[in-house]
Design a protein around this motif. Structure first.
Motif, mmCIF file in Angstrom:
data_model
loop_
_atom_site.group_PDB
_atom_site.id
_atom_site.type_symbol
_atom_site.label_atom_id
_atom_site.label_comp_id
_atom_site.label_asym_id
_atom_site.label_seq_id
_atom_site.Cartn_x
_atom_site.Cartn_y
_atom_site.Cartn_z
ATOM 1 N N ASP A 12 0.839 -1.190 0.000
ATOM 2 C CA ASP A 12 0.000 0.000 0.000
ATOM 3 C C ASP A 12 0.880 1.247 0.000
ATOM 4 O O ASP A 12 2.046 1.204 0.358
ATOM 5 C CB ASP A 12 -0.952 0.012 1.207
ATOM 6 N N TYR A 13 0.297 2.373 -0.383
ATOM 7 C CA TYR A 13 1.105 3.558 -0.682
ATOM 8 C C TYR A 13 1.970 3.995 0.488
ATOM 9 O O TYR A 13 3.130 4.368 0.316
ATOM 10 C CB TYR A 13 0.202 4.723 -1.122
ATOM 11 N N PHE A 14 1.435 3.959 1.689
ATOM 12 C CA PHE A 14 2.184 4.503 2.816
ATOM 13 C C PHE A 14 3.024 3.454 3.538
ATOM 14 O O PHE A 14 3.351 3.597 4.717
ATOM 15 C CB PHE A 14 1.248 5.247 3.771
ATOM 16 N N THR A 15 3.347 2.415 2.828
ATOM 17 C CA THR A 15 4.394 1.492 3.241
ATOM 18 C C THR A 15 5.626 1.789 2.402
ATOM 19 O O THR A 15 5.563 1.806 1.176
ATOM 20 C CB THR A 15 3.962 0.029 3.024
ATOM 21 N N LEU A 16 6.744 2.036 3.075
ATOM 22 C CA LEU A 16 8.003 2.201 2.358
ATOM 23 C C LEU A 16 8.515 0.805 2.045
ATOM 24 O O LEU A 16 9.090 0.131 2.890
ATOM 25 C CB LEU A 16 9.002 2.986 3.208
ATOM 26 N N ARG A 17 8.258 0.374 0.838
ATOM 27 C CA ARG A 17 8.600 -0.996 0.463
ATOM 28 C C ARG A 17 10.077 -1.087 0.101
ATOM 29 O O ARG A 17 10.567 -0.317 -0.726
ATOM 30 C CB ARG A 17 7.749 -1.461 -0.711
ATOM 31 N N ASN A 18 10.776 -2.038 0.714
ATOM 32 C CA ASN A 18 12.202 -2.196 0.452
ATOM 33 C C ASN A 18 12.428 -3.167 -0.689
ATOM 34 O O ASN A 18 11.929 -4.288 -0.685
ATOM 35 C CB ASN A 18 12.928 -2.706 1.694
ATOM 36 N N ILE A 19 13.177 -2.714 -1.679
ATOM 37 C CA ILE A 19 13.565 -3.554 -2.812
ATOM 38 C C ILE A 19 15.048 -3.873 -2.686
ATOM 39 O O ILE A 19 15.881 -2.970 -2.621
ATOM 40 C CB ILE A 19 13.296 -2.845 -4.158
ATOM 41 N N GLY A 35 3.668 3.309 -5.641
ATOM 42 C CA GLY A 35 4.004 3.323 -4.226
ATOM 43 C C GLY A 35 5.287 4.080 -3.983
ATOM 44 O O GLY A 35 5.764 4.838 -4.826
ATOM 45 N N ILE A 36 5.835 3.890 -2.792
ATOM 46 C CA ILE A 36 7.099 4.499 -2.415
ATOM 47 C C ILE A 36 8.061 3.404 -1.997
ATOM 48 O O ILE A 36 7.660 2.394 -1.413
ATOM 49 C CB ILE A 36 6.916 5.548 -1.301
#
Length: 226
Positions: A12-19, A35-36
């Motif tokens: 979801d958008y307000f999760t800073l997803r780590n790649i 997203g972010i």
């Protein structure tokens, strides 16, 4: 909003997803979506045979507007290539984060003295955020003296954990919350943290929102509902 500083699962958008940039780059290249994100070369996945290719892709991706933080990056004494190789990659992450003025998300296993030594040498100005922090009071105080931030997660479900002890004593303006790989919902992590600090969940959400804004994690072109 329940802002989630570090996750490999939620999108979801307000999760800073780590790649994480894998050695074959496939996970990295296939993961761009709405997203972010934070993007980094985890010390476990440094390609010693072709690090330059990894670095080139990292540099390209971290310049994207949706990538609002660099990392996770750092040092790991228990896994990955030798520490000198890891240090080289870590310094590259710091320099890239400085160039882009983006916060750095850190992974650290038994290498806090080495990381603080690098900080003393380079004197970076960008925020350092130690994700999944669960270390002792002495290490925490040393990192606080370097103006570092802490992201706490599943360890808060254990009241005697170092993470819980840290939460009860630090200024909340140094705090972030995360789910990482855990199946524990970020809402539950907020509730645990709020209960341990004896404040409301709504108040904690306001504090975390302010912290995200302070370190530059909230894109300025968006409208937010607290």
């Amino acid at each position: 909003m329940f802002l989630n500083l570090h996750s490999h699962n939620q999108t979801d958008y307000f999760t800073l997803r780590n790649i994480i940039l894998s050695q074959d780059n496939e996970l990295f290249i296939s993961s761009e979506q709405d997203g972010i994100f934070s993007v980094g070369i985890h010390p476990w996945f440094i390609d010693e045979n072709d690090y330059q290719s990894q670095k080139n892709v990292l540099t390209e991706w971290c310049a994207k507007p949706s990538v609002i933080a660099v990392g996770e990056s750092g040092l790991d004494r228990l896994r990955g290539p030798d520490l000198e190789t890891q240090k080289t990659v870590f310094v590259d992450h710091i320099e890239l984060a400085e160039k882009l003025s983006k916060p750095l998300i850190l992974h650290c296993v038994k290498c806090y003295s080495e990381i603080m030594g690098i900080m003393n040498e380079l004197k970076p100005k960008i925020p350092f955020i130690f994700h999944g922090f669960n270390n002792n009071e002495q290490i925490a105080d040393q990192l606080l003296a370097h103006d570092c931030y802490f992201s706490l997660g599943k360890a808060l479900s254990f009241p005697d954990s170092n993470a819980s002890k840290l939460l009860r004593r630090i200024d909340l303006d140094r705090l972030f919350l995360e789910s990482d790989y855990s199946e524990l919902p970020i809402e539950e992590i907020y509730k645990l943290a709020a209960d341990q600090r004896n404040i409301s969940t709504d108040k904690l959400k306001e504090v975390i929102f302010a912290n995200w804004k302070k370190v530059g994690l909230l894109p300025s072109d968006k409208v937010y509902e607290k």
